[in-house]
Enzyme design. Structure first.
Site, PDB file in Angstrom:
ATOM      1  N   HIS A 120      -6.966   3.022   2.881  1.00 46.24           N
ATOM      2  CA  HIS A 120      -6.491   1.985   3.730  1.00 46.24           C
ATOM      3  C   HIS A 120      -8.620   1.387   4.014  1.00 46.24           C
ATOM      4  O   HIS A 120      -9.201   1.608   4.330  1.00 46.24           O
ATOM      5  CB  HIS A 120      -6.856   2.777   5.295  1.00 46.24           C
ATOM      6  N   ASP A 197      -9.772  11.836   4.952  1.00 50.85           N
ATOM      7  CA  ASP A 197      -8.917  10.573   5.677  1.00 50.85           C
ATOM      8  C   ASP A 197      -7.086  10.724   6.035  1.00 50.85           C
ATOM      9  O   ASP A 197      -5.991  10.735   5.544  1.00 50.85           O
ATOM     10  CB  ASP A 197      -8.314   8.546   5.885  1.00 50.85           C
ATOM     11  N   GLN A 200      -2.487   9.353   8.092  1.00 48.16           N
ATOM     12  CA  GLN A 200      -0.888   9.336   8.005  1.00 48.16           C
ATOM     13  C   GLN A 200      -0.708  10.665   7.599  1.00 48.16           C
ATOM     14  O   GLN A 200       0.587  11.232   7.177  1.00 48.16           O
ATOM     15  CB  GLN A 200      -1.089   8.457   6.662  1.00 48.16           C
ATOM     16  N   LYS A 223      -1.101   8.007  15.732  1.00 50.41           N
ATOM     17  CA  LYS A 223       0.746   7.687  14.684  1.00 50.41           C
ATOM     18  C   LYS A 223       0.529   8.791  14.327  1.00 50.41           C
ATOM     19  O   LYS A 223       1.960   9.591  14.268  1.00 50.41           O
ATOM     20  CB  LYS A 223      -0.203   7.965  13.247  1.00 50.41           C
ATOM     21  N   CYS A 359      -3.524  -3.396   5.679  1.00 43.66           N
ATOM     22  CA  CYS A 359      -4.827  -3.110   5.618  1.00 43.66           C
ATOM     23  C   CYS A 359      -5.618  -2.329   4.682  1.00 43.66           C
ATOM     24  O   CYS A 359      -6.040  -1.021   4.465  1.00 43.66           O
ATOM     25  CB  CYS A 359      -5.549  -1.483   6.852  1.00 43.66           C
TER      26      CYS A 359
END
Ligand SMILES: Cc1ncc(COP(=O)(O)O)c(C=O)c1O
Length: 401
Positions: A120, A197, A200, A223, A359
Site C-alpha cells: 500500500h 504493516d 489488513q 479497519k 492505493c
C-alpha cells in the site's frame, strides 16, 4: 446456501444502510462500528471529556484511566510484553511515517530498504521518500503468480546492505497472507530492522507480535471495527529505543528550557500533543467487544462467504481475478469493461465496493491495469449481501457488454 451473520445486529449501521438499500462490501477501506463502541463514545462525551496525563482533577483521572486501559487491551490483543511497547498514533499511515522519520538517523548513503511489490502507498511512500532524502536504495521484492512474495528472490535481495525490511501481512488488493516468518528470518539474519504493516492482517484472527518476532507492527483502529483517527505502533523495546523523536510538543517532554529540551521515552515520548482520546477509549471498547466473539466462528463465517464470492466470480465469463485471494477480499477486472463504469453501475444499484488503484498504484501497473474492482468482507456480511452483489453485477455487465 444461506449464511446469516450472528453478529450483524451488533452493528447498527448495517441495518441503517439496509433501510437505504445499501449493501456495504468495502470493508478493507473501513468497517462499520459495533454498538459497544457507540456506547463508549456516548459515555465518555456525556460524562465529561478531559485531557489525559496532565490534569489533577477527577475527570482527567477518569479519562487517563480509560485511555491507559486501552493500551493494556491492545497489549493483550497483540500479546506484546508490556504497555510500554504500544504507541498510539493517528493511524497506520502516521505510524509508518513516524518510523520513517524516527529511524532516519540509522541509515547511511548506500544502505538498502527492502519492501515488496504489493505494498500500500502507506508502506511504500514513507520509505521511498526516506530513501530520496538519505541517498538509500529501495529494493522491491517480486511476487509469484498467486501474489505471494517470492522467497527465492527475497533470499537473493536481502543482503548485508539491507538495513530495514517493511512488508504487509495481508495485501489490501490481493487478499493473500504473506510468508512473514521466512521473510523476517532473512532480514534478521542480516541484522536488519523489520516492520510489519498489519493494517489488513490485524482484522483477521489474533496476531501475536512476540511469536512473529518483528521489531515493529502497525495497524489502524478503523479497519478493526474501531474509531478512525487512531492507530497503533507496536515496537520491541530495543527497537523503540532506536527511534528519534520526530514530533514535538506537549506531554512528550521531560524537561524544557528556551534553548534545549529532553524527551520522554516511548510510548509517551512519541505521543506529542493531545492524543485522540475518545478514539482510543472507543478502540478499547471495540477490543472488549471483539474479545467476546468466538474467533474460530468468525473465521469460518468469513471463509464461507469468501468461497461463495470467489466461486460466483469464477463462474462468470470474462472476469480476471488478481492473484489467488485466500480470504477477506477479492479484486477483479472484466474484459472490455472499464472498472469505473462498472463501479458506477454497481453504485447505482446500492452496492458499495471500491474501484481504482486501491492505493497500490505500482502493483496495479504490474498487472498492466490502472484499476480494478475490490469486494471486501467483514464479519457482519451475510450471503444475501453477496447475492445482491451478484444480481447487481449481472445487470451491470448486461448493460456494459
Ligand atoms: C495494507 C494497508 N496498509 C496501510 C493502510 C493505511 O491505513 P490508514 O489509511 O488507516 O492509515 C491501508 C489502508 O487501506 C492498508 O490497506
Amino acid at each position: 446456501m444461506l449464511l446469516p451473520s450472528p453478529w450483524r445486529a451488533d452493528f447498527p449501521a448495517i441495518a441503517a444502510m439496509q433501510r437505504q438499500d445499501q449493501t456495504y462490501l468495502d470493508n478493507a477501506a473501513t468497517t462499520q462500528k459495533p454498538q459497544a463502541l457507540l456506547d463508549a463514545l456516548q459515555h465518555y462525551y456525556a460524562n465529561g471529556a478531559a485531557n489525559v496525563h496532565r490534569a489533577q482533577h477527577l475527570p482527567g483521572a477518569h479519562a487517563t484511566q480509560a485511555f491507559e486501559n486501552t493500551r493494556q487491551k491492545v497489549t493483550q490483543w497483540l500479546n506484546a510484553s508490556d504497555c510500554g511497547q504500544i504507541v498510539f498514533t493517528h493511524g497506520a499511515t502516521s505510524a509508518l511515517n513516524l518510523l520513517a522519520y524516527g529511524l532516519e538517523h540509522q541509515f547511511s548513503q548506500g544502505d538498502e530498504i527492502v519492501i515488496s511489490a504489493l505494498e500500500h502507498h502507506a508502506n511504500l511512500l514513507p520509505w521511498q521518500q526516506l530513501a530520496q532524502r538519505k541517498g538509500l536504495s529501495l529494493v522491491v521484492l517480486p511476487l509469484d503468480t498467486d501474489g505471494v512474495i517470492d522467497l527465492e528472490a527475497a533470499a537473493r535481495l536481502i543482503t548485508p546492505r539491507t538495513r530495514l525490511l517493511a512488508v504487509s501481512q495481508l495485501s489490501n488488493v490481493l487478499g493473500v497472507w504473506q510468508p512473514l516468518p521466512a521473510l523476517l528470518a532473512l532480514a534478521k539474519a542480516q541484522n536488519a530492522l523489520t516492520v510489519v504493516d498489519g493494517a489488513q492482517g490485524i482484522v483477521h484472527g489474533r496476531h501475536d507480535v512476540n511469536a512473529l518476532g518483528c521489531d515493529f507492527y502497525v495497524f489502524s483502529s478503523h479497519k478493526l471495527y474501531g474509531p478512525d483517527g487512531v492507530g497503533v505502533l507496536f515496537g520491541r523495546h530495543g527497537a523503540l529505543a532506536r527511534l528519534q523523536h520526530w514530533q514535538f510538543g506537549g506531554e512528550m517532554v521531560q524537561e524544557a528550557d528556551y534553548q534545549s529540551a529532553t524527551f520522554r521515552p516511548a510510548p509517551l515520548g512519541f505521543e506529542a500533543g493531545t492524543p485522540p482520546i475518545a478514539g482510543v477509549i472507543g478502540l478499547g471498547a471495540t477490543l472488549s467487544y471483539l474479545s467476546t466473539l468466538d474467533q474460530a466462528a468468525v473465521a469460518a463465517h468469513e471463509g464461507a462467504l469468501h468461497t461463495l464470492l470467489i466461486d460466483g466470480l469464477k463462474q462468470r465469463q470474462g472476469l480476471r481475478l488478481l492473484g489467488s485471494p485466500q480470504l477477506a477480499l477479492v479484486s477483479f477486472v472484466v474484459e472490455g469493461v472499464h472498472n469505473a463504469d462498472l463501479a458506477h453501475l454497481l453504485t447505482e444499484q446500492g452496492i458499495a465496493v471500491r474501484a481504482g488503484h486501491h492505493c497500490a498504484m505500482p502493483l496495479l501497473k504490474s498487472f498492466g491495469l490502472a484499476g480494478a474492482i475490490r469486494v471486501s468482507l467483514a464479519l457482519y456480511n451475510d450471503s444475501q449481501d453477496i447475492e445482491r452483489f451478484f444480481d447487481a453485477l449481472d445487470q451491470a455487465l448486461e448493460l456494459l457488454r
